[in-house]
Write a protein that holds these residues in place. Structure first.
Motif, short mmCIF file in Angstrom:
data_model
loop_
_atom_site.label_atom_id
_atom_site.label_comp_id
_atom_site.label_asym_id
_atom_site.label_seq_id
_atom_site.Cartn_x
_atom_site.Cartn_y
_atom_site.Cartn_z
N CYS A 169 0.81 -1.22 0.00
CA CYS A 169 0.00 0.00 0.00
C CYS A 169 0.85 1.27 0.00
O CYS A 169 0.31 2.37 0.05
CB CYS A 169 -0.99 0.00 1.16
N CYS A 170 2.16 1.13 -0.10
CA CYS A 170 3.03 2.31 -0.16
C CYS A 170 2.94 2.95 -1.54
O CYS A 170 2.81 2.27 -2.56
CB CYS A 170 4.49 1.93 0.10
N SER A 171 3.03 4.25 -1.56
CA SER A 171 2.99 4.99 -2.81
C SER A 171 4.20 4.66 -3.68
O SER A 171 5.31 4.47 -3.18
CB SER A 171 2.97 6.49 -2.51
N GLN A 172 3.99 4.62 -4.96
CA GLN A 172 5.07 4.45 -5.92
C GLN A 172 5.52 5.80 -6.47
O GLN A 172 6.48 5.89 -7.22
CB GLN A 172 4.62 3.56 -7.08
N HIS A 173 4.80 6.85 -6.09
CA HIS A 173 5.12 8.20 -6.56
C HIS A 173 6.24 8.80 -5.72
O HIS A 173 6.33 8.52 -4.52
CB HIS A 173 3.88 9.11 -6.48
N PRO A 174 7.06 9.64 -6.32
CA PRO A 174 8.12 10.28 -5.53
C PRO A 174 7.54 11.25 -4.51
O PRO A 174 6.51 11.88 -4.75
CB PRO A 174 8.96 11.03 -6.57
N HIS A 175 8.18 11.34 -3.38
CA HIS A 175 7.80 12.32 -2.36
C HIS A 175 8.20 13.70 -2.88
O HIS A 175 9.27 13.86 -3.48
CB HIS A 175 8.53 12.00 -1.05
N PRO A 176 7.36 14.72 -2.68
CA PRO A 176 7.67 16.04 -3.23
C PRO A 176 8.96 16.66 -2.69
O PRO A 176 9.59 17.47 -3.36
CB PRO A 176 6.47 16.91 -2.85
N PHE A 177 9.38 16.27 -1.49
CA PHE A 177 10.60 16.84 -0.91
C PHE A 177 11.77 15.86 -0.98
O PHE A 177 12.88 16.24 -1.32
CB PHE A 177 10.35 17.26 0.54
N PHE A 178 11.52 14.58 -0.64
CA PHE A 178 12.59 13.59 -0.54
C PHE A 178 12.84 12.81 -1.82
O PHE A 178 13.81 12.07 -1.92
CB PHE A 178 12.30 12.61 0.60
N GLY A 179 11.95 12.92 -2.79
CA GLY A 179 12.13 12.19 -4.05
C GLY A 179 11.67 10.75 -3.95
O GLY A 179 10.83 10.40 -3.13
N GLN A 180 12.24 9.90 -4.80
CA GLN A 180 11.85 8.49 -4.86
C GLN A 180 12.24 7.77 -3.56
O GLN A 180 13.38 7.87 -3.11
CB GLN A 180 12.54 7.81 -6.05
N LEU A 181 11.28 7.08 -2.97
CA LEU A 181 11.52 6.34 -1.73
C LEU A 181 11.14 4.88 -1.92
O LEU A 181 10.19 4.56 -2.63
CB LEU A 181 10.68 6.92 -0.58
N LYS A 182 11.89 4.00 -1.26
CA LYS A 182 11.54 2.58 -1.23
C LYS A 182 10.42 2.39 -0.22
O LYS A 182 10.23 3.23 0.68
CB LYS A 182 12.76 1.76 -0.83
N PRO A 183 9.65 1.30 -0.31
CA PRO A 183 8.54 1.10 0.63
C PRO A 183 8.93 1.22 2.10
O PRO A 183 8.23 1.85 2.88
CB PRO A 183 8.04 -0.31 0.29
N HIS A 184 10.07 0.64 2.49
CA HIS A 184 10.45 0.73 3.91
C HIS A 184 10.81 2.17 4.29
O HIS A 184 10.62 2.58 5.43
CB HIS A 184 11.57 -0.26 4.25
N GLN A 185 11.29 2.96 3.33
CA GLN A 185 11.58 4.37 3.61
C GLN A 185 10.28 5.16 3.77
O GLN A 185 10.19 6.04 4.63
CB GLN A 185 12.43 4.97 2.48
N TRP A 186 9.26 4.85 2.93
CA TRP A 186 7.94 5.47 3.11
C TRP A 186 7.40 5.14 4.49
O TRP A 186 6.85 6.01 5.18
CB TRP A 186 6.95 4.98 2.05
N ALA A 187 7.53 3.88 4.90
CA ALA A 187 7.01 3.46 6.20
C ALA A 187 7.68 4.23 7.33
O ALA A 187 7.02 4.70 8.26
CB ALA A 187 7.20 1.95 6.38
N ILE A 188 9.00 4.38 7.26
CA ILE A 188 9.73 5.12 8.29
C ILE A 188 9.29 6.58 8.31
O ILE A 188 9.03 7.16 9.37
CB ILE A 188 11.25 5.01 8.07
N LEU A 189 9.18 7.18 7.12
CA LEU A 189 8.76 8.58 7.02
C LEU A 189 7.36 8.78 7.60
O LEU A 189 7.12 9.71 8.37
CB LEU A 189 8.81 9.04 5.57
N MET A 190 6.43 7.89 7.26
CA MET A 190 5.06 8.04 7.75
C MET A 190 5.00 7.83 9.27
O MET A 190 4.27 8.53 9.97
CB MET A 190 4.12 7.06 7.04
N TYR A 191 5.80 6.88 9.78
CA TYR A 191 5.85 6.67 11.22
C TYR A 191 6.34 7.94 11.92
O TYR A 191 5.73 8.42 12.88
CB TYR A 191 6.76 5.49 11.58
#
Length: 76
Positions: A42-64
């Motif tokens: 369920c993690c986004s495949q779109h780049p983050h507007p500030f951090f750019g392309q993130l791997k799923p575990h990086q999205w999870a850490i950021l959201m946490y």
């Protein structure tokens, strides 16, 4: 990000009601539960507007960290 960096004003409504708070809290709870049950799928495949392309575990850490930051603001 610096501590106490300002948010974009468009994110805030002028008038908040208790029913909106309850609805938003329920929506947040459902979103967290969905993420916990679905994991990386369920993690986004779109780049983050500030951090750019993130791997799923990086999205999870950021959201946490993001959620923890906002809950800490309210003493939760």
């Amino acid at each position: 990000m610096r501590r106490n960096s300002p948010s974009v004003p468009e994110l805030f409504s002028e008038i908040s009601t208790a029913s909106e708070f309850d609805r938003e809290r329920n929506e947040l709870t459902e979103t967290v539960e969905r993420f916990a049950s679905m994991g990386e799928s369920c993690c986004s495949q779109h780049p983050h507007p500030f951090f750019g392309q993130l791997k799923p575990h990086q999205w999870a850490i950021l959201m946490y960290k993001h959620l923890d930051h906002h809950l800490s603001q309210f003493g939760v």
